[in-house]
Design a protein around this motif. Structure first.
Motif, PDB file in Angstrom:
ATOM      1  N   ARG A  48       0.931  -1.156   0.025  1.00 38.82           N
ATOM      2  CA  ARG A  48       0.026  -0.016   0.068  1.00 38.82           C
ATOM      3  C   ARG A  48       0.907   1.338  -0.230  1.00 38.82           C
ATOM      4  O   ARG A  48       1.911   1.339   0.733  1.00 38.82           O
ATOM      5  CB  ARG A  48      -0.908   0.142   1.145  1.00 38.82           C
ATOM      6  N   LYS A  49       0.458   2.310  -0.900  1.00 44.90           N
ATOM      7  CA  LYS A  49       1.146   3.518  -0.690  1.00 44.90           C
ATOM      8  C   LYS A  49       1.089   4.202   0.573  1.00 44.90           C
ATOM      9  O   LYS A  49       2.139   4.684   0.967  1.00 44.90           O
ATOM     10  CB  LYS A  49       0.407   4.457  -1.965  1.00 44.90           C
ATOM     11  N   ASP A  50      -0.222   3.930   1.357  1.00 47.84           N
ATOM     12  CA  ASP A  50      -0.188   4.748   2.602  1.00 47.84           C
ATOM     13  C   ASP A  50       0.645   3.850   3.808  1.00 47.84           C
ATOM     14  O   ASP A  50       0.720   4.461   4.947  1.00 47.84           O
ATOM     15  CB  ASP A  50      -1.469   4.994   2.992  1.00 47.84           C
ATOM     16  N   ASN A  51       1.204   2.478   3.516  1.00 48.30           N
ATOM     17  CA  ASN A  51       2.117   2.026   4.336  1.00 48.30           C
ATOM     18  C   ASN A  51       3.508   2.320   4.239  1.00 48.30           C
ATOM     19  O   ASN A  51       4.313   2.168   5.024  1.00 48.30           O
ATOM     20  CB  ASN A  51       1.959   0.302   4.118  1.00 48.30           C
ATOM     21  N   MET A  52       3.670   2.820   2.899  1.00 47.56           N
ATOM     22  CA  MET A  52       5.091   3.043   2.637  1.00 47.56           C
ATOM     23  C   MET A  52       5.748   4.259   3.642  1.00 47.56           C
ATOM     24  O   MET A  52       5.129   5.222   3.989  1.00 47.56           O
ATOM     25  CB  MET A  52       5.544   3.492   1.469  1.00 47.56           C
ATOM     26  N   PHE A  53       6.864   4.185   4.105  1.00 52.04           N
ATOM     27  CA  PHE A  53       7.619   5.248   4.771  1.00 52.04           C
ATOM     28  C   PHE A  53       8.986   5.404   4.328  1.00 52.04           C
ATOM     29  O   PHE A  53       9.561   4.665   3.636  1.00 52.04           O
ATOM     30  CB  PHE A  53       7.638   4.926   6.191  1.00 52.04           C
ATOM     31  N   ILE A  54       9.651   6.560   4.806  1.00 50.75           N
ATOM     32  CA  ILE A  54      11.013   6.877   4.318  1.00 50.75           C
ATOM     33  C   ILE A  54      11.968   6.927   5.183  1.00 50.75           C
ATOM     34  O   ILE A  54      11.866   7.015   6.603  1.00 50.75           O
ATOM     35  CB  ILE A  54      10.785   8.390   3.802  1.00 50.75           C
ATOM     36  N   SER A  55      13.151   6.089   4.893  1.00 48.80           N
ATOM     37  CA  SER A  55      14.179   5.870   5.814  1.00 48.80           C
ATOM     38  C   SER A  55      15.531   6.231   5.174  1.00 48.80           C
ATOM     39  O   SER A  55      15.643   5.699   4.106  1.00 48.80           O
ATOM     40  CB  SER A  55      14.046   4.327   6.231  1.00 48.80           C
ATOM     41  N   GLY A  56      15.805   7.506   5.703  1.00 49.26           N
ATOM     42  CA  GLY A  56      17.351   7.805   5.076  1.00 49.26           C
ATOM     43  C   GLY A  56      17.367   8.299   3.795  1.00 49.26           C
ATOM     44  O   GLY A  56      18.257   8.034   2.833  1.00 49.26           O
ATOM     45  N   GLY A  57      16.097   8.646   3.511  1.00 49.73           N
ATOM     46  CA  GLY A  57      15.699   9.223   1.994  1.00 49.73           C
ATOM     47  C   GLY A  57      15.350   8.446   1.121  1.00 49.73           C
ATOM     48  O   GLY A  57      15.029   8.476  -0.074  1.00 49.73           O
ATOM     49  N   GLU A  58      14.952   6.969   1.520  1.00 47.05           N
ATOM     50  CA  GLU A  58      14.768   5.810   0.662  1.00 47.05           C
ATOM     51  C   GLU A  58      13.139   5.400   0.938  1.00 47.05           C
ATOM     52  O   GLU A  58      12.638   5.406   2.126  1.00 47.05           O
ATOM     53  CB  GLU A  58      15.621   4.751   0.748  1.00 47.05           C
ATOM     54  N   ASN A  59      12.476   5.325  -0.032  1.00 46.82           N
ATOM     55  CA  ASN A  59      11.056   4.718   0.342  1.00 46.82           C
ATOM     56  C   ASN A  59      11.228   3.014   0.414  1.00 46.82           C
ATOM     57  O   ASN A  59      11.643   2.409  -0.155  1.00 46.82           O
ATOM     58  CB  ASN A  59      10.097   4.796  -1.081  1.00 46.82           C
ATOM     59  N   ILE A  80      19.908 -10.924   3.076  1.00 47.12           N
ATOM     60  CA  ILE A  80      18.473 -10.955   2.307  1.00 47.12           C
ATOM     61  C   ILE A  80      18.124  -9.776   1.822  1.00 47.12           C
ATOM     62  O   ILE A  80      17.963  -9.314   0.515  1.00 47.12           O
ATOM     63  CB  ILE A  80      17.501 -11.650   2.820  1.00 47.12           C
ATOM     64  N   ALA A  81      18.176  -8.602   2.650  1.00 51.12           N
ATOM     65  CA  ALA A  81      17.449  -7.458   2.196  1.00 51.12           C
ATOM     66  C   ALA A  81      18.340  -6.203   2.576  1.00 51.12           C
ATOM     67  O   ALA A  81      17.962  -5.045   1.823  1.00 51.12           O
ATOM     68  CB  ALA A  81      16.194  -7.228   3.237  1.00 51.12           C
ATOM     69  N   GLY A  82      19.505  -6.179   2.930  1.00 49.73           N
ATOM     70  CA  GLY A  82      20.599  -5.038   3.032  1.00 49.73           C
ATOM     71  C   GLY A  82      20.423  -4.445   4.435  1.00 49.73           C
ATOM     72  O   GLY A  82      19.200  -4.610   5.274  1.00 49.73           O
ATOM     73  N   ARG A  83      21.101  -3.521   4.644  1.00 48.70           N
ATOM     74  CA  ARG A  83      20.903  -2.864   6.234  1.00 48.70           C
ATOM     75  C   ARG A  83      19.813  -2.103   6.285  1.00 48.70           C
ATOM     76  O   ARG A  83      19.196  -2.043   7.355  1.00 48.70           O
ATOM     77  CB  ARG A  83      22.268  -2.286   6.206  1.00 48.70           C
ATOM     78  N   LEU A  84      19.476  -1.135   5.339  1.00 49.15           N
ATOM     79  CA  LEU A  84      18.277  -0.367   5.332  1.00 49.15           C
ATOM     80  C   LEU A  84      17.043  -0.949   5.754  1.00 49.15           C
ATOM     81  O   LEU A  84      16.093  -0.539   6.375  1.00 49.15           O
ATOM     82  CB  LEU A  84      18.236   0.724   4.236  1.00 49.15           C
ATOM     83  N   LYS A  85      16.874  -2.129   5.146  1.00 45.81           N
ATOM     84  CA  LYS A  85      15.655  -2.707   5.181  1.00 45.81           C
ATOM     85  C   LYS A  85      15.547  -3.689   6.288  1.00 45.81           C
ATOM     86  O   LYS A  85      14.559  -4.418   6.384  1.00 45.81           O
ATOM     87  CB  LYS A  85      15.354  -3.519   3.766  1.00 45.81           C
ATOM     88  N   THR A  86      16.746  -3.962   7.256  1.00 45.60           N
ATOM     89  CA  THR A  86      16.628  -4.671   8.220  1.00 45.60           C
ATOM     90  C   THR A  86      16.176  -4.160   9.594  1.00 45.60           C
ATOM     91  O   THR A  86      16.654  -3.039   9.829  1.00 45.60           O
ATOM     92  CB  THR A  86      18.202  -5.052   8.667  1.00 45.60           C
ATOM     93  N   PRO A  87      15.269  -4.711   9.964  1.00 50.40           N
ATOM     94  CA  PRO A  87      14.570  -4.083  11.481  1.00 50.40           C
ATOM     95  C   PRO A  87      15.639  -4.115  12.743  1.00 50.40           C
ATOM     96  O   PRO A  87      16.307  -4.700  12.508  1.00 50.40           O
ATOM     97  CB  PRO A  87      13.608  -5.139  11.850  1.00 50.40           C
ATOM     98  N   VAL A  88      15.421  -2.720  12.965  1.00 51.79           N
ATOM     99  CA  VAL A  88      16.175  -2.295  14.455  1.00 51.79           C
ATOM    100  C   VAL A  88      15.606  -2.991  15.430  1.00 51.79           C
ATOM    101  O   VAL A  88      16.169  -2.898  16.657  1.00 51.79           O
ATOM    102  CB  VAL A  88      16.221  -0.900  14.450  1.00 51.79           C
ATOM    103  N   ARG A  89      14.522  -3.469  15.680  1.00 48.37           N
ATOM    104  CA  ARG A  89      13.584  -3.941  16.704  1.00 48.37           C
ATOM    105  C   ARG A  89      12.887  -4.986  16.288  1.00 48.37           C
ATOM    106  O   ARG A  89      12.050  -5.046  15.271  1.00 48.37           O
ATOM    107  CB  ARG A  89      13.123  -2.886  17.574  1.00 48.37           C
ATOM    108  N   TYR A  90      12.752  -6.234  17.102  1.00 48.19           N
ATOM    109  CA  TYR A  90      11.841  -7.395  17.071  1.00 48.19           C
ATOM    110  C   TYR A  90      10.950  -7.519  18.066  1.00 48.19           C
ATOM    111  O   TYR A  90      11.408  -7.546  19.319  1.00 48.19           O
ATOM    112  CB  TYR A  90      12.577  -8.653  16.757  1.00 48.19           C
ATOM    113  N   ILE A  91       9.506  -7.592  17.977  1.00 52.41           N
ATOM    114  CA  ILE A  91       8.722  -7.705  19.021  1.00 52.41           C
ATOM    115  C   ILE A  91       7.862  -8.996  18.646  1.00 52.41           C
ATOM    116  O   ILE A  91       7.258  -9.207  17.779  1.00 52.41           O
ATOM    117  CB  ILE A  91       7.471  -6.562  19.059  1.00 52.41           C
TER     118      ILE A  91
END
Length: 479
Positions: free
Chosen positions: A369-380, A437-448
């Motif tokens: 979803r477009k409305d789920n997308m967020f920006i991290s370090g300038g990347e979508n 698998i996904a690279g640093r930017l797409k790796t979660p910084v927290r797991y719940i």
């Protein structure tokens, strides 16, 4: 077109509706719904009126939906699991001429809607059908249903569909996967969901039967009880079935398992293929009257696309990656002040709010979803894409990703995860796998870690906004 009477003439004594202990033929359905349509007419309803159905899936609810269809009355099945306040708001906005309720006492106290008991309306004699003494609109454009969206991205919207929308949706589905007289589709999705109502319409068009299980009956028991050949599932339902070894032999015997509603985790698809389950991946929407793109045959390997657009549907991708659709299945619009409003761009495309791509063969890949997308370090970043990557980590059964406020990157991904074993794999192992698998930017910084999921009312869809609120409450935006 009187679809119910047409089905009676074409398929006559073939099974049309199967419930616990009872099989109704198309001829009997014709008679029952004819009597019921007359009762509705005598209550003051006429072609163009609106009647809401407030009930779980039952034979009475299915008969009512068919009777409304043949009487030219707009059918508005509502989510009976809505909290009273939400149901009250929905009824106030819809303002139906009549509510057919399985339990009239469950109506909101402040509701002023005229209500009758659904079981009484379905208790009609089963002799020959009698003519309905009033004219019906025969145009493909006549309104047939009001189906509310799932609210996965906000407040449910009331989508108006025409007869033509449902007719071409059913024909396109039939061209893609064989459905014929003698087949049986289990009503495993609620009638208030477009995927549930579409099962009823496909049956009337094709001569196949609909099996209506008891509302509380487990899915695996329904598969054993009824002669099911076709099954619609969302990933959560399939996950539970695959976890029950006794259900596997029955699943293997099916002709089609139509899988959609949300992204399919790669491990779930891989296990289904390994077990020999005939999975057809599908992408659809309420606005396009169910299926939009579907694989033409059961998938034989893990793939990230949902197949090609079905007949009477068109797909295009906008410059920003949004999926655009048009065609005979496109709905009439969202009801605003009692009238349908359909927003199209200058070229006649409807903007779905989903993002994706089309490959060189015309197969559709959905990102999210477009409305789920967020920006991290300038990347979508698309949460759904990260969730797919997490699903590839051994031991993770399902994941949901939401943005976490971060002073350096703006936002970083955080993941709610459900694992096969508590605490395994550990966080550091997940991070190591995700970096590869996904690279640093797409790796979660927290797991719940979670043991189960909070879903939308009356739905198998995970309530993403609920989890977003949990993260927001624990982690206020950085100053």
């Amino acid at each position: 077109m009187d679809l119910v009477n047409r089905a009676s003439l074409l398929f006559n004594r073939s099974p049309a509706l199967i419930s616990s202990g009872t099989v109704y033929t198309f001829r009997q359905c014709d008679a029952i719904t004819s009597h019921l349509a007359l009762k509705l007419h005598n209550k003051g309803l006429h072609p163009g009126s609106t009647a809401a159905i407030l009930s779980p899936n039952t034979p009475a609810a299915a008969f009512a939906a068919m009777a409304l269809l043949r009487a030219g009355i707009v059918c508005a099945p509502l989510n009976h699991r809505f909290p009273p306040e939400q149901l009250g708001r929905t009824l106030q906005a819809l303002h139906p001429d009549l509510v057919l309720a399985a339990d009239p006492s469950s109506m909101p106290l402040k509701s002023e809607c005229r209500t009758v008991s659904l079981p009484e309306t379905a208790a009609a004699p089963s002799g020959y059908a009698i003519p309905i003494p009033f004219d019906r609109q025969n145009s493909m454009d006549r309104p047939v249903t009001i189906i509310h969206t799932s609210a996965s991205s906000g407040t449910p919207k009331a989508a108006l569909h025409s007869f033509g929308n449902h007719w071409y949706s059913a024909l396109g589905a039939a061209r893609n996967m064989r459905l014929e007289c003698g087949d049986c589709w289990l009503l495993s999705l609620p009638l208030f969901h477009i995927g549930g109502y579409a099962i009823l319409f496909r049956a009337l068009a094709s001569g196949s039967a609909v099996a209506v299980p008891d509302p509380q009956e487990p899915l695996e028991q329904s598969l054993e009880r009824y002669p099911v050949t076709h099954l619609s599932l969302v990933p959560t339902q399939l996950f539970r079935l695959l976890g029950n070894p006794s259900a596997l032999p029955r699943l293997r015997k099916l002709k089609t398992v139509l899988l959609g509603g949300s992204a399919v985790p790669a491990p779930l698809l891989e296990k289904s293929i390994r077990e020999g389950i005939p999975i057809h991946l599908s992408y659809g929407s309420t606005e396009m009257c169910s299926q939009i793109a579907t694989t033409p045959a059961p998938v034989r390997f893990v793939q990230d696309n949902s197949g090609k657009p079905l007949p009477w549907r068109e797909i295009s991708i906008a410059g920003d990656g949004e999926i655009l659709v048009k065609g005979a299945c496109l709905f009439q619009g969202y009801l605003v002040g009692g009238k349908p409003v359909l927003s199209l761009d200058d070229d006649g495309w409807f903007h779905t709010g989903d993002t994706g791509s089309l490959d060189e063969n015309g197969n559709l890949r959905v990102f999210g979803r477009k409305d789920n997308m967020f920006i991290s370090g300038g990347e979508n970043l698309h949460p759904e894409e990260i969730e797919q990557s997490l699903g590839a980590v051994k031991g993770i059964e399902q994941a949901l990703v939401v943005p976490l406020p971060d002073p350096e990157y703006g936002q970083r991904p955080a993941a709610f995860i459900k694992t096969a074993e508590p605490g395994n794999p550990p966080d550091d192992a997940i991070t190591e796998a995700m970096l590869n698998i996904a690279g640093r930017l797409k790796t979660p910084v927290r797991y719940i870690r979670v043991s189960g999921w909070t879903t939308l009312p009356g739905s198998q869809k995970i309530d993403r906004k609920w989890y977003l609120r949990q993260i927001g409450e624990e982690n206020p935006p950085w100053p």
